[in-house]
Design an enzyme around this catalytic site. Structure first.
Site, PDB file in Angstrom:
ATOM      1  N   LYS A 220     -16.107  -6.956  15.792  1.00 59.70           N
ATOM      2  CA  LYS A 220     -15.108  -7.005  14.388  1.00 59.70           C
ATOM      3  C   LYS A 220     -15.121  -8.562  14.274  1.00 59.70           C
ATOM      4  O   LYS A 220     -14.896  -9.004  13.118  1.00 59.70           O
ATOM      5  CB  LYS A 220     -14.004  -6.306  14.560  1.00 59.70           C
TER       6      LYS A 220
ATOM      7  N   LYS B  93      -5.461 -14.080   9.300  1.00 64.36           N
ATOM      8  CA  LYS B  93      -5.224 -13.930  10.574  1.00 64.36           C
ATOM      9  C   LYS B  93      -6.645 -13.439  11.685  1.00 64.36           C
ATOM     10  O   LYS B  93      -6.466 -13.928  12.655  1.00 64.36           O
ATOM     11  CB  LYS B  93      -4.582 -12.246  10.562  1.00 64.36           C
TER      12      LYS B  93
ATOM     13  N   THR C  16      -7.391  -4.516  13.733  1.00 59.32           N
ATOM     14  CA  THR C  16      -7.806  -5.678  14.103  1.00 59.32           C
ATOM     15  C   THR C  16      -6.927  -6.504  14.693  1.00 59.32           C
ATOM     16  O   THR C  16      -6.137  -7.308  14.047  1.00 59.32           O
ATOM     17  CB  THR C  16      -8.705  -6.443  12.761  1.00 59.32           C
TER      18      THR C  16
HETATM   19  P1  NAD Z   1      -1.838  -3.241   5.097  1.00 60.72           P
HETATM   20  O1  NAD Z   1      -0.888  -4.085   5.396  1.00 60.72           O
HETATM   21  O2  NAD Z   1      -2.191  -2.506   3.843  1.00 60.72           O
HETATM   22  O3  NAD Z   1      -1.369  -1.673   6.181  1.00 60.72           O
HETATM   23  C1  NAD Z   1      -0.504  -1.671   7.325  1.00 60.72           C
HETATM   24  C2  NAD Z   1       0.353  -0.560   7.360  1.00 60.72           C
HETATM   25  O4  NAD Z   1       1.010  -0.524   8.662  1.00 60.72           O
HETATM   26  C3  NAD Z   1       1.488  -0.794   6.135  1.00 60.72           C
HETATM   27  O5  NAD Z   1       1.561   0.483   5.575  1.00 60.72           O
HETATM   28  C4  NAD Z   1       2.788  -1.063   6.990  1.00 60.72           C
HETATM   29  O6  NAD Z   1       4.065  -0.706   6.546  1.00 60.72           O
HETATM   30  C5  NAD Z   1       2.273  -0.520   8.377  1.00 60.72           C
HETATM   31  N1  NAD Z   1       3.228  -0.741   9.602  1.00 60.72           N
HETATM   32  C6  NAD Z   1       3.312  -2.104   9.925  1.00 60.72           C
HETATM   33  N2  NAD Z   1       4.088  -2.099  10.909  1.00 60.72           N
HETATM   34  C7  NAD Z   1       4.381  -0.721  11.196  1.00 60.72           C
HETATM   35  C8  NAD Z   1       5.253  -0.085  12.501  1.00 60.72           C
HETATM   36  N3  NAD Z   1       5.624  -0.863  13.367  1.00 60.72           N
HETATM   37  N4  NAD Z   1       5.074   1.282  12.467  1.00 60.72           N
HETATM   38  C9  NAD Z   1       4.340   1.878  11.574  1.00 60.72           C
HETATM   39  N5  NAD Z   1       3.886   1.429  10.624  1.00 60.72           N
HETATM   40  C10 NAD Z   1       3.686   0.013  10.584  1.00 60.72           C
HETATM   41  O7  NAD Z   1      -3.123  -3.275   6.078  1.00 60.72           O
HETATM   42  P2  NAD Z   1      -4.725  -2.886   5.909  1.00 60.72           P
HETATM   43  O8  NAD Z   1      -5.261  -3.719   4.682  1.00 60.72           O
HETATM   44  O9  NAD Z   1      -4.667  -1.475   5.670  1.00 60.72           O
HETATM   45  O10 NAD Z   1      -5.300  -3.311   7.094  1.00 60.72           O
HETATM   46  C11 NAD Z   1      -4.896  -2.621   8.255  1.00 60.72           C
HETATM   47  C12 NAD Z   1      -5.905  -3.252   9.562  1.00 60.72           C
HETATM   48  O11 NAD Z   1      -7.073  -3.037   9.157  1.00 60.72           O
HETATM   49  C13 NAD Z   1      -5.628  -4.775   9.894  1.00 60.72           C
HETATM   50  O12 NAD Z   1      -5.671  -4.736  11.024  1.00 60.72           O
HETATM   51  C14 NAD Z   1      -6.701  -5.499   8.974  1.00 60.72           C
HETATM   52  O13 NAD Z   1      -7.214  -6.483   9.523  1.00 60.72           O
HETATM   53  C15 NAD Z   1      -7.893  -4.377   9.209  1.00 60.72           C
HETATM   54  N6  NAD Z   1      -8.861  -4.332   8.037  1.00 60.72           N
HETATM   55  C16 NAD Z   1      -8.534  -4.234   6.867  1.00 60.72           C
HETATM   56  C17 NAD Z   1      -9.522  -4.109   5.792  1.00 60.72           C
HETATM   57  C18 NAD Z   1      -9.339  -4.306   4.408  1.00 60.72           C
HETATM   58  O14 NAD Z   1     -10.189  -4.386   3.578  1.00 60.72           O
HETATM   59  N7  NAD Z   1      -7.840  -4.243   3.959  1.00 60.72           N
HETATM   60  C19 NAD Z   1     -10.607  -4.105   6.277  1.00 60.72           C
HETATM   61  C20 NAD Z   1     -11.024  -4.094   7.439  1.00 60.72           C
HETATM   62  C21 NAD Z   1     -10.234  -4.298   8.527  1.00 60.72           C
END
Ligand code: NAD
Length: 338
Positions: A206, A283, A131
């Site tokens: 979204k 965010k 997102t």
């Molecule tokens: P998270 O922080 O748990 O996971 C993100 C991952 O990306 C981490 O493992 C991090 O180490 C990795 N990362 C960061 N920078 C990187 C890079 N440069 N190269 C490679 N890997 C990298 O976040 P999440 O909860 O999994 O959410 C991910 C996305 O999904 C976000 O945009 C969030 O808004 C969206 N989202 C999350 C949820 C939820 O319930 N958690 C629900 C819907 C949407």
């Protein structure tokens, strides 16, 4: 077969066509990759899976867990997203937000496709489920298109529970042809795959959804706190609202009061661990306010909600990493101290 460090050069050729790479194995990505890889493996035993995360430990843990559960599966760890792009025809990214997507695509994935050339790039597909800012996403997709790579924005709704169950909704933006190309991959991770319109439309949907969700979670906390102040049992009140006009996901699924729901176990039952982090909700509210400003759309409740989440994170930084329903805990403590 144990997971191994990837040698991208050895992947070029026949194996690249059977390889799928997942970049970003956080709370959502690790569950999504698990479903995608396990379902693909059930159909194609010679498929190759590549994982990559800035925290290498995340990739290593995922790979060893997966190969432990699916002996014979080919899982490699890419040191960089560029290596992953060199080695796999299909790429999925699930990153925190705009800066990470820009960095991963502009500094790693695009140079890899420049190196591969238009013919191989033309057979490739990139799906970004992060997102992030609509304009930034459209700019990345346009540059990928210039390199001949099909790309869609495909943010998700359904949270960690939906990611784990493989029941996510994917909100997809891109051309009809790119949507059709992405659909089979997305179907392995989700239940509803909706083509919302051209590039950026998935993110628009979204962001609008999360604007509502962010507001609803706060007002749910307010109503449940108010009810308790009036002597109501939060379980009774949740049952009443759950079958009345105030019902919403924040009441009936992500209820913030421990013990209020009998049959579901939301993050409040685990000290607000897991779920959707308050930092990420802040965010998303910021993304909504930004688009609101760009399009001259008044968002008074969105603005107020963003301020509340900002306050939570500022005053109680430890709640930033907890599920955003922890806004209840913050308000509860404020109410107690009055
Ligand atoms: P998270 O922080 O748990 O996971 C993100 C991952 O990306 C981490 O493992 C991090 O180490 C990795 N990362 C960061 N920078 C990187 C890079 N440069 N190269 C490679 N890997 C990298 O976040 P999440 O909860 O999994 O959410 C991910 C996305 O999904 C976000 O945009 C969030 O808004 C969206 N989202 C999350 C949820 C939820 O319930 N958690 C629900 C819907 C949407």
């Amino acid at each position: 077969m144990a997971a191994r460090i990837l040698n991208p050069l050895s992947q070029l050729g026949a194996m690249r066509g059977k390889a799928v790479a997942f970049i970003g194995l956080g709370r959502m990505g690790s569950e999504m990759a698990y479903n995608l890889f396990s379902k693909t493996f059930a159909q194609e035993k010679d498929a190759h899976f590549i994982v990559c995360d800035a925290l290498k430990d995340n990739a290593t843990k995922f790979a060893s867990n997966f190969t432990g559960q699916f002996p014979g599966a080919h899982v490699s760890i890419a040191e960089t997203p560029g290596e992953a792009a060199l080695s796999a025809k299909t790429l999925i990214t699930m990153l925190p937000s705009t800066p990470q997507v820009r960095e991963v695509y502009e500094e790693h994935i695009m140079p890899a496709f420049v190196h591969l050339g238009p013919q191989i790039a033309g057979e490739s597909l990139a799906i970004d489920s992060t997102t992030l800012d609509v304009k930034a996403s459209q700019a990345v997709a346009l540059r990928m298109k210039d390199l001949c790579v099909a790309m869609v924005d495909a943010p998700v709704s359904g949270g960690v529970t939906g990611a784990k169950a493989g029941t996510l909704s994917f909100l997809v933006g891109g051309t009809e042809a790119d949507f059709r190309q992405a659909e089979p991959t997305l179907s392995m991770m989700g239940k509803r795959i909706v083509h919302c319109g051209p590039s950026g439309a998935g993110l628009g949907a979204k962001i609008a959804n999360n604007l509502m969700l962010g507001v609803q979670q706060i007002v749910t906390a307010e109503a449940l706190l108010l009810g308790q102040r009036l002597g109501l049992d939060p379980a009774v009140l949740s049952g009443v609202i759950g079958s009345s006009t105030g019902n919403c996901w924040s009441v009936s699924t992500n209820n913030p009061v421990p013990g209020a729901l009998a049959d579901v176990s939301p993050p409040c039952e685990r000290e607000y661990d897991g779920g959707f982090a308050t930092n990420l909700m802040l965010k998303d509210m910021g993304l909504a306010l930004e688009v609101g400003q760009e399009t001259s759309t008044p968002l008074p409740l969105g603005k107020a909600a963003a301020e509340v989440y900002a306050q939570v994170v500022k005053e109680r930084p430890e709640l930033g990493g907890k599920d955003f329903s922890a806004v209840y805990k913050y308000l509860y403590e404020q109410a107690v101290s009055v």
